[in-house]
Design a protein around this motif. Sequence first.
Motif, PDB file in Angstrom:
ATOM      1  N   HIS A   1       0.816  -1.208   0.000  1.00 13.54           N
ATOM      2  CA  HIS A   1       0.000   0.000   0.000  1.00 13.54           C
ATOM      3  C   HIS A   1       0.857   1.268   0.000  1.00 13.54           C
ATOM      4  O   HIS A   1       2.008   1.264   0.451  1.00 13.54           O
ATOM      5  CB  HIS A   1      -0.916   0.038   1.229  1.00 13.54           C
ATOM      6  CG  HIS A   1      -1.989  -0.989   1.224  1.00 13.54           C
ATOM      7  ND1 HIS A   1      -3.303  -0.707   0.954  1.00 13.54           N
ATOM      8  CD2 HIS A   1      -1.935  -2.346   1.448  1.00 13.54           C
ATOM      9  CE1 HIS A   1      -4.028  -1.811   1.028  1.00 13.54           C
ATOM     10  NE2 HIS A   1      -3.213  -2.827   1.319  1.00 13.54           N
ATOM     11  N   VAL A   2       0.245   2.357  -0.489  1.00 12.07           N
ATOM     12  CA  VAL A   2       0.788   3.709  -0.352  1.00 12.07           C
ATOM     13  C   VAL A   2      -0.229   4.502   0.457  1.00 12.07           C
ATOM     14  O   VAL A   2      -1.448   4.376   0.242  1.00 12.07           O
ATOM     15  CB  VAL A   2       1.054   4.369  -1.724  1.00 12.07           C
ATOM     16  CG1 VAL A   2      -0.164   4.309  -2.627  1.00 12.07           C
ATOM     17  CG2 VAL A   2       1.503   5.826  -1.541  1.00 12.07           C
ATOM     18  N   THR A   3       0.249   5.299   1.413  1.00  8.14           N
ATOM     19  CA  THR A   3      -0.645   6.079   2.262  1.00  8.14           C
ATOM     20  C   THR A   3      -0.315   7.561   2.166  1.00  8.14           C
ATOM     21  O   THR A   3       0.792   7.949   1.788  1.00  8.14           O
ATOM     22  CB  THR A   3      -0.552   5.642   3.738  1.00  8.14           C
ATOM     23  OG1 THR A   3       0.761   5.933   4.231  1.00  8.14           O
ATOM     24  CG2 THR A   3      -0.842   4.163   3.883  1.00  8.14           C
ATOM     25  N   ILE A   4      -1.316   8.380   2.526  1.00  4.67           N
ATOM     26  CA  ILE A   4      -1.145   9.833   2.575  1.00  4.67           C
ATOM     27  C   ILE A   4      -1.116  10.231   4.045  1.00  4.67           C
ATOM     28  O   ILE A   4      -2.110  10.057   4.763  1.00  4.67           O
ATOM     29  CB  ILE A   4      -2.292  10.567   1.847  1.00  4.67           C
ATOM     30  CG1 ILE A   4      -2.453  10.023   0.428  1.00  4.67           C
ATOM     31  CG2 ILE A   4      -2.038  12.064   1.838  1.00  4.67           C
ATOM     32  CD1 ILE A   4      -1.227  10.180  -0.438  1.00  4.67           C
TER      33      ILE A   4
ATOM     34  N   ILE B   1       2.275   7.344  -9.368  1.00  2.00           N
ATOM     35  CA  ILE B   1       2.913   6.288  -8.582  1.00  2.00           C
ATOM     36  C   ILE B   1       2.070   5.021  -8.620  1.00  2.00           C
ATOM     37  O   ILE B   1       2.580   3.915  -8.832  1.00  2.00           O
ATOM     38  CB  ILE B   1       3.135   6.756  -7.134  1.00  2.00           C
ATOM     39  CG1 ILE B   1       4.264   7.796  -7.091  1.00  2.00           C
ATOM     40  CG2 ILE B   1       3.462   5.587  -6.214  1.00  2.00           C
ATOM     41  CD1 ILE B   1       4.440   8.455  -5.758  1.00  2.00           C
ATOM     42  N   ILE B   2       0.762   5.165  -8.438  1.00  2.00           N
ATOM     43  CA  ILE B   2      -0.114   3.990  -8.489  1.00  2.00           C
ATOM     44  C   ILE B   2      -0.097   3.379  -9.881  1.00  2.00           C
ATOM     45  O   ILE B   2      -0.061   2.161 -10.046  1.00  2.00           O
ATOM     46  CB  ILE B   2      -1.546   4.392  -8.092  1.00  2.00           C
ATOM     47  CG1 ILE B   2      -1.583   4.826  -6.632  1.00  2.00           C
ATOM     48  CG2 ILE B   2      -2.517   3.234  -8.319  1.00  2.00           C
ATOM     49  CD1 ILE B   2      -2.922   5.348  -6.189  1.00  2.00           C
ATOM     50  N   SER B   3      -0.128   4.231 -10.892  1.00  2.00           N
ATOM     51  CA  SER B   3      -0.159   3.742 -12.272  1.00  2.00           C
ATOM     52  C   SER B   3       1.069   2.911 -12.612  1.00  2.00           C
ATOM     53  O   SER B   3       0.983   1.955 -13.395  1.00  2.00           O
ATOM     54  CB  SER B   3      -0.278   4.931 -13.236  1.00  2.00           C
ATOM     55  OG  SER B   3      -0.322   4.501 -14.567  1.00  2.00           O
ATOM     56  N   ALA B   4       2.209   3.246 -12.019  1.00  2.00           N
ATOM     57  CA  ALA B   4       3.469   2.600 -12.389  1.00  2.00           C
ATOM     58  C   ALA B   4       3.876   1.480 -11.441  1.00  2.00           C
ATOM     59  O   ALA B   4       4.941   0.880 -11.625  1.00  2.00           O
ATOM     60  CB  ALA B   4       4.578   3.647 -12.444  1.00  2.00           C
ATOM     61  N   THR B   5       3.070   1.187 -10.417  1.00  2.00           N
ATOM     62  CA  THR B   5       3.441   0.163  -9.431  1.00  2.00           C
ATOM     63  C   THR B   5       2.256  -0.765  -9.161  1.00  2.00           C
ATOM     64  O   THR B   5       1.177  -0.606  -9.742  1.00  2.00           O
ATOM     65  CB  THR B   5       3.861   0.821  -8.099  1.00  2.00           C
ATOM     66  OG1 THR B   5       2.715   1.436  -7.492  1.00  2.00           O
ATOM     67  CG2 THR B   5       4.947   1.864  -8.313  1.00  2.00           C
ATOM     68  N   ASP B   6       2.466  -1.707  -8.235  1.00  2.00           N
ATOM     69  CA  ASP B   6       1.370  -2.580  -7.797  1.00  2.00           C
ATOM     70  C   ASP B   6       0.842  -2.129  -6.432  1.00  2.00           C
ATOM     71  O   ASP B   6       0.204  -2.916  -5.721  1.00  2.00           O
ATOM     72  CB  ASP B   6       1.819  -4.041  -7.749  1.00  2.00           C
ATOM     73  CG  ASP B   6       2.926  -4.278  -6.726  1.00  2.00           C
ATOM     74  OD1 ASP B   6       3.502  -3.279  -6.230  1.00  2.00           O
ATOM     75  OD2 ASP B   6       3.222  -5.447  -6.407  1.00  2.00           O
TER      76      ASP B   6
END
Length: 315
Positions: A212-215, A250-255
């Motif tokens: 996951h990526v978080t803000i 970032i989401i577009s280029a990663t999982d």
Amino acid sequence: MTALPEPLPDRMPDAMPDLKLLRLFDVLYGTRSVTRAAEQLGQSQPTVSIWLGRLREQLGDPLFVRTPSGMQPTPRADALIGPTRSILESLRRLAAQDDAFDPATARRRLRICMTDASHITLLPPLLARVRAEAPGVQLAATRMDGDTAQALASGEADLAVGYAPWLETGIHQQTLFQQDWVCLASPTHPRLARRRNLNMDLSLDLYQAEPHVTIAAGTGAHLLDAALARAGVVRTVQLELPSFLGLAPIISATDLLATLPRQIGETLATLGGLKVFDCPVPVETFPVRQHWHARYHQDPGNQWLRGLMRELFRA
């Protein structure tokens, strides 16, 4: 013999601060930061530092002392802030001249406190309407933070829009819409792309298994954290961002998956061609509201801006 009255001076005393210095004092007292004061005043930081030096010299006091928690006011600054704000408010009323507000001819700067998400989702359609209906009106977007209540009270901001449960005393508010939560993923995500194409939901097991990526300062982030804790869900966070800037590529280029409020999620998905899933964890919804101070409840320009926000965004 009766003494004759002394004639009025031809000009104000040299030591009297001019209007821009009084505005600086007001804004700096509220923000406790030279950098943020410069942003609100639309000036460079060196210019604001020069102005502060002049004000200190004219008033014979440091006024603000730099500390680890920001620029803290001296006792003299505490004593002067009330009279200063009274002067500024009197000047604003004097400059208003006419209470009528005609959008087509108005020349005014309207200031709105917004979250980062609202900059992306609400500001573009609002700006388009303002340019079409009030070409002489300038919009200024500033951050929503702990100083927002004071900015609304002093007139430094006309409106605050977003999720701000701490805004209470003396503040009017109106709910525009409720936010629920979604998840974003790359359209080429190795384990989710086909699932979305088949209209299958994102399962809780898969949600926990994915990175996951978080803000860090995302709107309502504490609601998401509380929901995850209640559900016993532990995410593998591989990236933390300070804002939504750069999230879509970032989401577009990663999982990586991102969990965020629906409006900003769907906006970023549209802009970046991302996939949207309903969040598999039940997260409390929250209201997005517009807020304004009671002092400006009857102000025609403020009323017009509130009406425009209500027309554009109220569900």
